[in-house]
Design an enzyme around this catalytic site. Structure first.
Site, PDB file in Angstrom:
ATOM      1  N   ARG A  86       0.740  -1.162   0.140  1.00 57.40           N
ATOM      2  CA  ARG A  86       0.409   0.089   0.100  1.00 57.40           C
ATOM      3  C   ARG A  86       0.776   1.225   0.089  1.00 57.40           C
ATOM      4  O   ARG A  86       1.945   0.934   0.504  1.00 57.40           O
ATOM      5  CB  ARG A  86      -0.831  -0.124   1.166  1.00 57.40           C
ATOM      6  CG  ARG A  86      -2.068  -1.171   1.436  1.00 57.40           C
ATOM      7  CD  ARG A  86      -3.084  -1.261   2.230  1.00 57.40           C
ATOM      8  NE  ARG A  86      -4.151   0.225   1.673  1.00 57.40           N
ATOM      9  CZ  ARG A  86      -5.066   0.242   2.744  1.00 57.40           C
ATOM     10  NH1 ARG A  86      -4.880   0.137   4.433  1.00 57.40           N
ATOM     11  NH2 ARG A  86      -5.700   1.534   1.867  1.00 57.40           N
ATOM     12  N   GLN A 192     -15.529   1.209   6.139  1.00 58.56           N
ATOM     13  CA  GLN A 192     -14.746   1.271   7.079  1.00 58.56           C
ATOM     14  C   GLN A 192     -15.450   1.972   8.784  1.00 58.56           C
ATOM     15  O   GLN A 192     -15.402   1.990   9.655  1.00 58.56           O
ATOM     16  CB  GLN A 192     -13.244   1.913   7.459  1.00 58.56           C
ATOM     17  CG  GLN A 192     -12.468   1.208   7.013  1.00 58.56           C
ATOM     18  CD  GLN A 192     -11.943   1.354   4.760  1.00 58.56           C
ATOM     19  OE1 GLN A 192     -14.097   2.097   4.026  1.00 58.56           O
ATOM     20  NE2 GLN A 192     -11.094   1.625   4.210  1.00 58.56           N
ATOM     21  N   ASP A 233      -3.175   9.038   7.023  1.00 58.39           N
ATOM     22  CA  ASP A 233      -2.124   8.120   6.638  1.00 58.39           C
ATOM     23  C   ASP A 233      -0.887   8.679   6.356  1.00 58.39           C
ATOM     24  O   ASP A 233       0.038   7.725   6.681  1.00 58.39           O
ATOM     25  CB  ASP A 233      -2.765   7.704   5.122  1.00 58.39           C
ATOM     26  CG  ASP A 233      -3.738   6.857   5.710  1.00 58.39           C
ATOM     27  OD1 ASP A 233      -4.914   7.806   6.187  1.00 58.39           O
ATOM     28  OD2 ASP A 233      -3.863   5.676   6.034  1.00 58.39           O
ATOM     29  N   ASN A 243      -5.586  11.122   3.718  1.00 57.86           N
ATOM     30  CA  ASN A 243      -6.815  10.676   5.165  1.00 57.86           C
ATOM     31  C   ASN A 243      -7.558  10.049   3.726  1.00 57.86           C
ATOM     32  O   ASN A 243      -7.673  10.317   2.848  1.00 57.86           O
ATOM     33  CB  ASN A 243      -6.511  10.721   6.033  1.00 57.86           C
ATOM     34  CG  ASN A 243      -7.399  10.315   7.328  1.00 57.86           C
ATOM     35  OD1 ASN A 243      -7.093   9.070   7.067  1.00 57.86           O
ATOM     36  ND2 ASN A 243      -8.998  10.495   7.814  1.00 57.86           N
TER      37      ASN A 243
HETATM   38  O1  MRU Z   1      -8.320   2.411   3.768  1.00 58.27           O
HETATM   39  P1  MRU Z   1      -7.704   2.121   5.041  1.00 58.27           P
HETATM   40  O2  MRU Z   1      -9.298   1.513   5.728  1.00 58.27           O
HETATM   41  O3  MRU Z   1      -6.749   1.548   5.539  1.00 58.27           O
HETATM   42  O4  MRU Z   1      -7.714   3.689   5.679  1.00 58.27           O
HETATM   43  C1  MRU Z   1      -7.769   4.646   7.149  1.00 58.27           C
HETATM   44  C2  MRU Z   1      -7.199   5.523   7.422  1.00 58.27           C
HETATM   45  O5  MRU Z   1      -7.536   6.187   5.981  1.00 58.27           O
HETATM   46  C3  MRU Z   1      -7.569   5.491   8.648  1.00 58.27           C
HETATM   47  O6  MRU Z   1      -7.872   7.295   8.558  1.00 58.27           O
HETATM   48  C4  MRU Z   1      -5.687   5.790   8.416  1.00 58.27           C
HETATM   49  O7  MRU Z   1      -5.208   4.935   8.605  1.00 58.27           O
HETATM   50  C5  MRU Z   1      -5.152   6.454  10.650  1.00 58.27           C
HETATM   51  S1  MRU Z   1      -5.633   4.953  11.664  1.00 58.27           S
HETATM   52  C6  MRU Z   1      -4.719   5.500  12.966  1.00 58.27           C
END
Ligand code: MRU
Length: 337
Positions: A86, A192, A233, A243
């Site tokens: 990722r 999510q 992120d 994010n």
């Molecule tokens: O695609 P994901 O579910 O990994 O995305 C997660 C997010 O965007 C969260 O807000 C971010 O990683 C912060 S987690 C503390």
């Protein structure tokens, strides 16, 4: 307060994860005993959330040397594989770089490589747990009392090695006996917010209201939201924040309605090597995630799909960034250049 534990070691050193793709229907744990299996789990979002991806990758890297005979080359090859899963969450690359450094030092010193990597992975996890707790304390002090907090995606215990980032102030206030409740954006396309944030908050006894993403602006206009808190992120040196897709729109709506917009993130999410949000790589995921849900079509097969997993919110729209080192104006979060 029941906070979930999305990752652990098994007794024989494999990596146990809570498969987040199955929530909230089923709480199922998977034991992963190869680097490939951990890479697949990260790629498919069985483990997700920037800090947890870093921890999972660090733990996964130990599987490259589990037999005891592997070389530094095998560690670097495994690190490349995990690092390619990722692109956006900088925690992944931060954790792997740290593991590779530790491996090199261990080899140079003639130390046991497997032991050294296990210690480093444990340290990354322990430090993340402590950073979450400090973010919780700083955020709770900033909010100061009873609150209704709007959040996007999941930046809770399911996304970290501890009590979360955006949800850490929520848990801290709740534990302190404050009346705190959450409005959770559903977070299309992979839900999510409704699947994960609402799941962990209800287990912890925190009241949560789920809304679809297109309801957030109307909810902000109602005037009952104390503040928005989201995770990150990657935070660029100038304070721009990557994010989950939809965060930018939420920040614009919060600004339009005069609601404070906070980002909560550990130091491991701040990337001073990336000057601004325009340089943050944004992951694009499969069209099927938007065009359907668990095998049911949501769009005609002829339609083209655009599916960026993240967006960039300019630092000017962020009221403050809550970190384990305290609360910062976005432009100050990376420290002096
Ligand atoms: O695609 P994901 O579910 O990994 O995305 C997660 C997010 O965007 C969260 O807000 C971010 O990683 C912060 S987690 C503390």
């Amino acid at each position: 307060m029941a906070i979930p534990h999305p990752i652990d070691w098994t007794a024989d050193g494999a990596v146990r994860i809570l498969d987040q793709t199955l929530l909230p229907d089923a709480e199922r744990y998977l034991d992963l005993d190869t680097v490939d299996a951990v890479a697949e789990a990260i790629r498919t979002l069985r483990v997700r959330g920037a800090p947890l991806i870093g921890i999972a990758a660090a733990m996964g890297l130990t599987l490259a040397v589990r037999g005891g005979s592997a070389s530094l080359d095998a560690v670097c090859a495994a690190s490349r594989l995990l690092g390619a899963t990722r692109p956006t969450a900088v925690n992944l690359h931060w954790a792997l770089a740290r593991m590779e450094r530790r491996a090199s030092l261990a080899v140079a010193a003639g130390d046991n490589l497997a032991q050294a990597l296990r210690q480093e992975a444990d340290a990354i996890w322990d430090e993340d747990r402590a950073m979450c707790a400090r973010i919780g304390a700083a955020g709770a002090a900033l909010i100061g009392g009873d609150a209704l907090i709007l959040t996007h995606c999941n930046a809770g215990a399911l996304a970290t090695g501890g009590m979360g980032t955006a949800l850490a102030p929520v848990y801290t206030l709740h534990q302190a006996g404050r009346r705190v409740a959450v409005v959770a954006d559903e977070t299309r396309p992979l839900l999510q917010g409704s699947r994960l944030t609402a799941w962990e908050l209800t287990r912890a006894g925190v009241p949560v209201t789920v809304i679809t993403d297109n309801m957030a602006a109307s909810r902000l206009r109602r005037g009952d939201i104390t503040c928005v808190i989201v995770g990150a992120d990657r935070i660029a040196a100038n304070g721009d924040v990557a994010n989950k897709i939809g965060t930018y729109g939420l920040a614009l709506a919060a600004r339009a309605h005069g609601v404070p917009f906070y980002v909560a993130a550990p130091t491991s999410t701040v990337d001073s090597a990336t000057p601004d949000g325009g340089h943050i790589p944004i992951e694009e995921r499969a069209a099927a995630e938007v065009a359907g849900w668990r095998g049911h079509p949501a769009a005609p097969p002829e339609a083209t799909v655009w599916n960026p997993a993240f967006d960039v919110t300019p630092g000017e729209l962020v009221t403050a960034i809550i970190t384990d080192r305290g609360v910062f104006a976005p432009r100050d979060v990376a420290g002096p250049a």
